[in-house]
Scaffold this active site. Structure first.
Site, short mmCIF file in Angstrom:
data_model
loop_
_atom_site.label_atom_id
_atom_site.label_comp_id
_atom_site.label_asym_id
_atom_site.label_seq_id
_atom_site.Cartn_x
_atom_site.Cartn_y
_atom_site.Cartn_z
N GLU A 146 -17.64 -5.32 24.43
CA GLU A 146 -16.79 -6.49 24.52
C GLU A 146 -15.57 -6.36 23.60
OE1 GLU A 146 -20.01 -6.60 23.65
OE2 GLU A 146 -21.01 -7.41 25.42
N HIS A 152 0.84 -1.20 0.00
CA HIS A 152 0.00 0.00 0.00
C HIS A 152 0.88 1.25 0.00
CE1 HIS A 152 -2.29 -3.36 1.66
NE2 HIS A 152 -3.39 -2.75 1.27
N HIS A 155 -4.23 2.88 -3.30
CA HIS A 155 -4.46 2.33 -1.98
C HIS A 155 -3.71 1.02 -1.77
CE1 HIS A 155 -6.36 0.49 1.47
NE2 HIS A 155 -6.78 1.68 1.81
N HIS A 180 -28.15 -16.55 24.33
CA HIS A 180 -27.14 -16.38 25.38
C HIS A 180 -26.41 -17.67 25.73
CE1 HIS A 180 -28.98 -12.51 25.62
NE2 HIS A 180 -28.30 -12.13 26.68
#
Lengths: 665, 665
Positions: free
Chosen positions: A411, A28, A262, A473
């Site tokens: 999380e 890149h 890029h 869950h």
């Protein structure tokens, strides 16, 4: 400093990056060229570091969150005198080089964290800033600012689009981490084209909403860069985002501002044009003007001076605060205090059944009393994860030496922040959530494993034993998915005693992450007899129970909450004259590391009658069950009902194990 | 409407929720009580729905993103006349009930999507809004607004802390999805305590930065709620967030504003106190005042009327636009157009090697020409994932009938948006990224599987074959981790021909997600001989090559880019007199669904000499390799180097397969 020399240095960075990508025919080039000016300003006018000692404790941290621009960082490392040779630059992205496609922690001197997966570096920096705040408040004293530096990063639009940037930026603003200074490489180009295609939010307003200081500048203007970084440094109560308008492939006559630059080499022809435009003195590939190199290499001398000064400061600190200095050194060398294991809780078969998450909480609390750099929390599930240190306060603004962290319902951010804390050093970080939500933080867990960072993940509510919350869950595939990650040690203790051992393993471990997988529901304390040594857990699996050592009819292999069911079943089978061995197997990868002889002694290959019992999916268990074995598992999603009912419905009962055993005998 | 009746209805919701949680002795009473007023206002004064036909196409969608408050939703469904009986409410969270711990799509009438894992419902709603915009622009005509409704949700602080809310909200603002109206249940309480512990960002400013309309109100004020929802409805060019200040366990004398009310029953005593405070007419558990029920049940009559009206509109539409009406019905019934498979590309051994990602791009393009509701894109990797439909424009503001979506670098958001689109119906959504980044969207993939939504995930760059980008971008454990998810079909085609079949399978499939796992690098087109039928892929595994049908010395089992290596090896082995069978195994779960007889015919159990070859981890493969088999795999992280070098270094060569084969013969 002459402007001409500045430009020469900046162009040196640009060409090194463009040429290395060209030679590798992969990489890149656009990002390094667009961000070269700000990187140059930061690295030559602000960054406090010692290229000859990349692990000097009080260095500024620099993170290239936009890891695909790795050649920017390798160029800077080479130019400022790190042990990254020009040959390594020429070997960019080749087998065995220390200049891989994306920066890798532990491989290359001066790389603070592995980046590439977007958003990770951003969040790692927040973790580093947290570790710094904790250690600074704990150890700094008036006139003794041992820990006194900044966390810098260059971040990209991709980083800011990722959800993890939201999670960690919101927390950084909340905690008022003024040691963070991030430069946003606002080049308006993403892989699919203009960022206008998908990303038109006001980054400015968004970060102000998080409580950050935000400045906007021209990323190619050296003076503006200097001024804004100085302002950011002065703002000690807010993290800073400097939005620097840059141009991808800046300096390339035909690729400037083009998405093509890029992820593809610019082409030999284009590099010639760049050299022409730069009025480059020499056509030789990888040519570095002597004047530029000399200027960059001033970092070596300055770096040695600042470190020497700091070393003197530390010696004076040691005379004045000998105990603190000792603790400081212990923290950073991960030396555990003498006798830290003496007060560990012990559990016996006389004790009442207890959930392993509760045993974990007790163990964590006794360890934390002694091990003062054990710091962590939960993603808003502390009361359920039992992650609180009861004697400690909350880690928050102006109480940074407290150890109970509140990550919020974040999380992924938590995972990458823990990684950043571990990479910073000096602390032993842990974080908790429900096992099912390990999915939310999986990219961070993978990177902890790839970086071999000693992070402790606490995953409770580890099966359908979670009960009524239902299938959303209840983890099913998560144990398998985690065990599949190379280098991650997954420990699912069978009772409170194994839980204590699991914690000891996790705290003593210095390489690679450990996931503790714990029950919501109570489990009896198992009778391990006198022949099982206390530290057996580190072997990964062991013989827990077998009535007759000579005769062996069938093997029962289980982990966690299913081990005691196997023990019950084995006792019933014994009465039926079947001699059964129960193997507790809390950590598959640790077992695999044992010598063949030990493994064979636990799971003798001639015993083909085997039953594996785990309240998760069967995926991965055939290795131990063998061709003729039976696996009692859940190969579907769970259901919402009380845990006892679910265990019955899904066949996790001693009776079902007995029936299966009799059917294969 | 009398204010007294309003309050009676609201209190009915609160008590039903509190009593059901109490009876189950499990659940979250605080959220339903705090959000009851806004839910009541929305459901009785705004929501366009027909309780007797929950799948009426032009209904408003309502999502309870804060899925832990499921009793709020079950109460509303029961009260407004859905097929959710009072007995089901009494059976909340019990085995076999349709009222599980968190709302489950497909299980309970009126549930639009499965929620509980935070942030998912928020992003699903964005997906629904996108599907609506696409279908509305495609099918609506002047005076015929077939698709004309809102996407409502109640979202919580937890939803807004999660990164996925950032990703999807930023995209929703960018796309100007004015059909979204979200109510934020701003109760200031999370599980660990006050949201002040971790969440002090300005939600208001943050959402304005995304381009949303933001209003702030008292969430217990019926008039304010009505007024702000009306304002939100009128603002057709911006998604709306109504920040409603609420109080957890509102109405509970002792638990009002308390974190204790979040996830635990209030207690029988407290419920008595609530009834007293409400001046409740009857102490009987689950008592519903007749007046309140009558008022709620007006939804049944009104719902039937609005649907009848819409049905008449649709009949007039059909007369005027018969073709469009037919296409509309085809879309929603997922009927594929006649002859859609006729123009599929075909590949033969004469063709040049081609990457399966490139073959996928060609196939997608030919299918999209015929299947006009195939819509999707990539998380900013379209040029690499080959996900663009070349004849289509970009899906964007005021071009909502175009089909190329730009998700930005937002994998998680993309996954959950695709889920929302699939749950909405009428479209076949797909989304692409690199396989390694499937980790970023894993919670969404899991929910697609749990909801059995036919979403197509395109994961390219599927191994170390990705080359120079290095270990951060090279999947190793991802195939195993995805295969472990129940109900997810993971297909890793061996060549362009299998890729075409994989697409056919994915498009025809109506239940559960399909992940297409594709190479970056070119692969030869395999010679499958004349005996292999074209649609063999749906069997999951098949015999690709075997020189002598009678004799069988060894089995080579592989997927994807390793299959052709096995073919080469088999030919070398043949010359050495070893008769080898090559089995291509693109989809393990499909193979497992085949009859025992077929499975035995492909992998005869008496052939114990087996080699499995996959450029991923060995985890999960012992099932097919057996006790005596060999697995050629990567049980570590990859490295940065050109792909061919990596394949050699890691042992993925025909020569190595031959050597391993000879060693076990």
């Amino acid at each position: 400093m002459s402007k001409k020399l500045d430009r020469l240095c900046i162009n040196t960075i640009k060409l090194l990056a463009a040429e290395a990508v060209q030679k590798a025919n992969s990489g890149h080039p656009g990002m390094p060229m667009g961000a070269a000016t700000m990187a140059y300003v930061l690295w030559t006018k602000f960054l406090k570091h010692n290229p000859k000692n990349p692990s000097w404790l009080n260095r500024d941290r620099f993170i290239l969150s936009a890891g695909h621009g790795s050649m920017l960082l390798y160029s800077l490392l080479h130019l400022t005198g790190y042990d990254v040779s020009l040959d390594e630059i020429k070997n960019f992205r080749q087998w065995g080089s220390i200049t891989p496609g994306h920066p890798e922690y532990g491989l290359t001197p001066g790389i603070e964290t592995t980046t590439g997966p977007l958003g990770q570096g951003f969040a790692n920096g927040v973790g580093m800033a947290i570790a710094q705040k904790f250690l600074a408040q704990k150890f700094n004293r008036s006139k003794f600012k041992l820990i006194n530096h900044f966390i810098y990063a260059i971040v990209s639009d991709g980083d800011l689009m990722e959800g993890i940037s939201h999670e960690s930026a919101s927390l950084a603003g909340h905690l008022r981490l003024g040691n963070i200074i991030y430069l946003y490489d606002d080049n308006k180009i993403s892989i699919e084209g203009s960022t206008e295609l998908a990303f038109t939010e006001s980054v400015d307003k968004r970060f102000k909403a998080y409580g950050w200081q935000v400045q906007r500048i021209n990323g190619d203007d050296i003076e503006e860069l200097e001024e804004t970084i100085r302002i950011a440094q002065k703002n000690v109560f807010r993290p800073s985002l400097i939005i620097a308008r840059t141009h991808i492939a800046n300096g390339s006559p035909n690729k400037h501002d083009s998405a093509e630059a890029h992820g593809s080499p610019l082409g030999e022809g284009e590099i010639k044009l760049i050299k022409k435009a730069f009025d480059w003195p020499d056509e030789t590939p990888f040519y570095i003007p002597g004047e530029a190199l000399e200027h960059f290499r001033e970092a070596v001398k300055v770096g040695m001076e600042v470190e020497t000064e700091w070393n003197l400061l530390f010696e004076r600190y040691r005379s004045k605060f000998p105990e603190l200095a000792g603790e400081f050194e212990d923290f950073f060398s991960r030396r555990l205090p003498d006798g830290w294991k003496e007060t560990l809780p012990s559990f016996s078969t006389q004790d009442k059944p207890i959930a392993t998450r509760a045993a974990s909480g007790k163990t964590l609390n006794t360890i934390a009393e002694k091990v003062k750099n054990l710091i962590g929390g939960s993603a808003d599930l502390a009361p359920s994860n039992n992650t609180n240190i009861k004697s400690e306060g909350d880690f928050k603004f102006q109480s940074y030496s407290s150890r109970n962290m509140h990550f919020g319902v974040r999380e992924h951010g938590m995972g990458s922040i823990l990684n950043g804390m571990a990479a910073y050093g000096g602390v032993i970080p842990y974080g908790g959530t429900f096992l099912v939500f390990s999915d939310y933080m999986r990219p961070a867990i993978r990177l902890a494993a790839l970086m071999e960072l000693p992070v402790i993940f606490i995953f409770t509510h580890d099966s359908i034993g979670l009960g009524e919350d239902g299938p959303t869950h209840q983890p099913v595939e998560h144990l398998a998915a985690l065990r599949a990650i190379p280098g991650l040690t997954v420990i699912r203790p069978a009772d409170a005693a194994e839980t204590v051992e699991a914690w000891v393993y996790a705290v003593e471990n210095k390489n690679g992450p450990v996931a503790l997988v714990l029950t919501r529901q109570n489990l009896p304390i198992l009778d391990r007899g006198s022949h099982v040594p206390a530290n057996i857990l580190e072997k990964g699996a062991y013989v827990l129970w077998q009535p007759d050592e000579k005769k062996l009819d069938i093997l029962l292999i289980a982990t966690g909450s299913e081990v005691h069911l196997c023990c019950e079943a084995a006792k019933i089978l014994k009465e039926k004259g079947v001699n059964t061995r129960v193997v507790s197997m809390p950590a598959l990868n640790l077992f695999e590391k044992q010598p063949e002889e030990y493994r064979e002694s636990v799971l003798p290959s001639q015993v083909k009658r085997r039953i594996v019992v785990e309240a998760g999916c069967s995926f991965g268990w055939h290795k131990y069950a063998g061709n003729d074995g039976v696996i009692i598992s859940i190969d579907r999603f769970g259901a919402s009902a009380p845990a006892e009912i679910l265990f019955g419905k899904f066949g996790f009962t001693a009776q079902n194990i007995v029936e299966k055993a009799l059917s294969i005998l």
